[in-house]
Design a protein around this motif. Structure first.
Motif, mmCIF file in Angstrom:
data_model
loop_
_atom_site.group_PDB
_atom_site.id
_atom_site.type_symbol
_atom_site.label_atom_id
_atom_site.label_comp_id
_atom_site.label_asym_id
_atom_site.label_seq_id
_atom_site.Cartn_x
_atom_site.Cartn_y
_atom_site.Cartn_z
ATOM 1 N N ALA A 66 0.843 -1.190 0.000
ATOM 2 C CA ALA A 66 0.000 0.000 0.000
ATOM 3 C C ALA A 66 0.883 1.247 0.000
ATOM 4 C CB ALA A 66 -0.891 -0.019 1.239
ATOM 5 N N ASP A 68 1.008 3.955 1.615
ATOM 6 C CA ASP A 68 0.424 4.483 2.846
ATOM 7 C C ASP A 68 1.528 4.820 3.839
ATOM 8 O OD1 ASP A 68 -1.129 5.155 4.970
ATOM 9 O OD2 ASP A 68 -2.205 3.248 5.120
ATOM 10 N N ARG A 71 1.393 4.540 7.769
ATOM 11 C CA ARG A 71 1.543 3.257 8.468
ATOM 12 C C ARG A 71 3.011 2.830 8.537
ATOM 13 N NH1 ARG A 71 -2.222 -0.670 5.266
ATOM 14 N NH2 ARG A 71 -1.398 -2.181 6.789
#
Length: 385
Positions: A66, A68, A71
């Motif tokens: 991901a 992201d 995170r």
């Protein structure tokens, strides 16, 4: 027939360069690599580049993850793991091995491989063995894919602290006293290997620093105050690398300096000082990344000292044939001499890391720093250069 009055097809807009950010890896610095990559993913100009996040698990599997970065941070004193962001527990990413084809492929068992498009440059945010040490760089050279940072030789030299010091010595750069215990020495005669270290302590005094020869982020390093702690320190270092390095204590200040490749060659940043850490025996992993011990930027040095350390940092960069970026770490000894401790060819790039902080203080903010590294990689050919 004239084509002047025929409808013209609109020109396709130029494709943005595609950057594969590679992180994780098989080394003990897996988690810090992810934190570093998360900071880079946040900073990459998405209007200028397409980004492909690729993680390498602790077992060595390349996976799509991901995109992201939130995170990819240290949470509750714990570093992240690639498996937590992987899009599949079985799929894998395959790099091209044909220099004429830069297309990355994603494959899952029982499915038709999926083309992910071409990659123009790799940003390898890997720390330690199997990524920062020339292994990944060699793979990318074979694939004909440009990448950020140093090539095979400089990456290998920068990872192996013994040969790094040998290179620096051959170029006349000052290094501190050290001794190396190779795997065969330890395996064949532990007593003789231990005596070699004890004799070194007899010559240079306690305390000593026992560390893995090919690791970073201060992982596996022990400050040994006397003989009673030696065996435990050796075991801790050998847990990360069968080859260990033992260094004498250099009394003085810890000073760092960043080097960045510009269009006209490498330049050095303003230096930073790592102050003594009251709650830690030295500037270890937890002091760097968990407790976020702040450095002093710029370091309180005289103008002459600042000029000298910047000169030495660039000399170290050139001595090891580095490219892209380097953080050079020095001691300023009590008699006023700079002694180089090591270079890091892919230094920590987290928001709290000293390398970006030094460059921000020099006038290159984080997003520009990331962009300059990508552009430097795109300018360089692969192969001999």
């Amino acid at each position: 027939m004239s084509t002047e009055n025929l409808p013209q097809s609109p020109e396709q807009p130029p494709r943005k360069p595609r950057v594969a950010v590679v992180f994780g890896g098989r080394s003990s610095e897996h988690g810090i690599s992810m934190v570093t990559a998360g900071a880079v993913l946040r900073a990459v100009d998405r209007t200028k580049y397409d980004v492909l996040p690729i993680g390498i698990t602790r077992e060595g599997r390349w996976v799509l993850t991901a995109d992201d970065p939130e995170r990819m941070t240290i949470s509750e004193r714990r570093t992240p793991d690639v498996e937590e962001l992987a899009e599949s527990s079985e799929g894998g990413v395959i790099l091209p091995v044909d220099p004429a084809n830069r297309e990355v492929v994603y494959s899952e068992p029982g499915s038709v491989p999926k083309a992910l498009g071409e990659v123009d440059v790799v940003f390898p945010m890997l720390h330690g063995p199997y990524g920062e040490d020339g292994t990944l760089q060699g793979l990318l050279e074979l694939s004909g894919v440009p990448y950020v940072g140093s090539g095979v030789l400089a990456s290998a030299v920068g990872q192996d602290k013994e040969y790094m010091k040998r290179v620096f010595t051959s170029f006349g750069l000052p290094v501190g006293p050290y001794v190396v215990i190779r795997p065969r020495e330890w395996e064949q005669d532990e007593s003789a290997a231990r005596k070699k270290i004890i004799d070194f302590a007899g010559e240079h005094g306690w305390p000593l620093f026992v560390k893995p020869a090919r690791a970073g982020s201060s992982i596996g390093i022990t400050k040994v105050e006397d003989l009673s702690g030696l065996d435990e320190a050796i075991a801790a270092a050998r847990h990360h690398d069968p080859k260990i390095l033992v260094e004498a204590l250099l009394r003085g200040r810890e000073i760092e300096c960043g080097v960045l490749e510009f269009e006209d060659g490498p330049r050095a940043s303003v230096p930073a000082e790592i102050p003594p850490v009251q709650s830690h025996a030295y500037y270890d992993f937890e002091a760097k990344y968990i407790d976020s011990t702040p450095g002093i930027v710029p370091a309180p040095l005289t103008p002459e000292q600042t000029t000298e350390i910047r000169r030495l940092a660039v000399e170290a960069f050139e001595a090891a044939s580095c490219e892209g970026l380097v953080r050079a770490d020095f001691f300023l000894t009590e008699d006023g001499q700079f002694v180089i401790n090591e270079i890091n060819t892919m230094p920590g790039f987290t928001p709290i890391s000293m390398y970006p902080k030094m460059w921000e203080a020099t006038g290159v903010p984080y997003p520009e720093l990331v962009d300059r590294l990508i552009q430097a990689a795109l300018r360089r050919p692969t192969g001999l250069r």
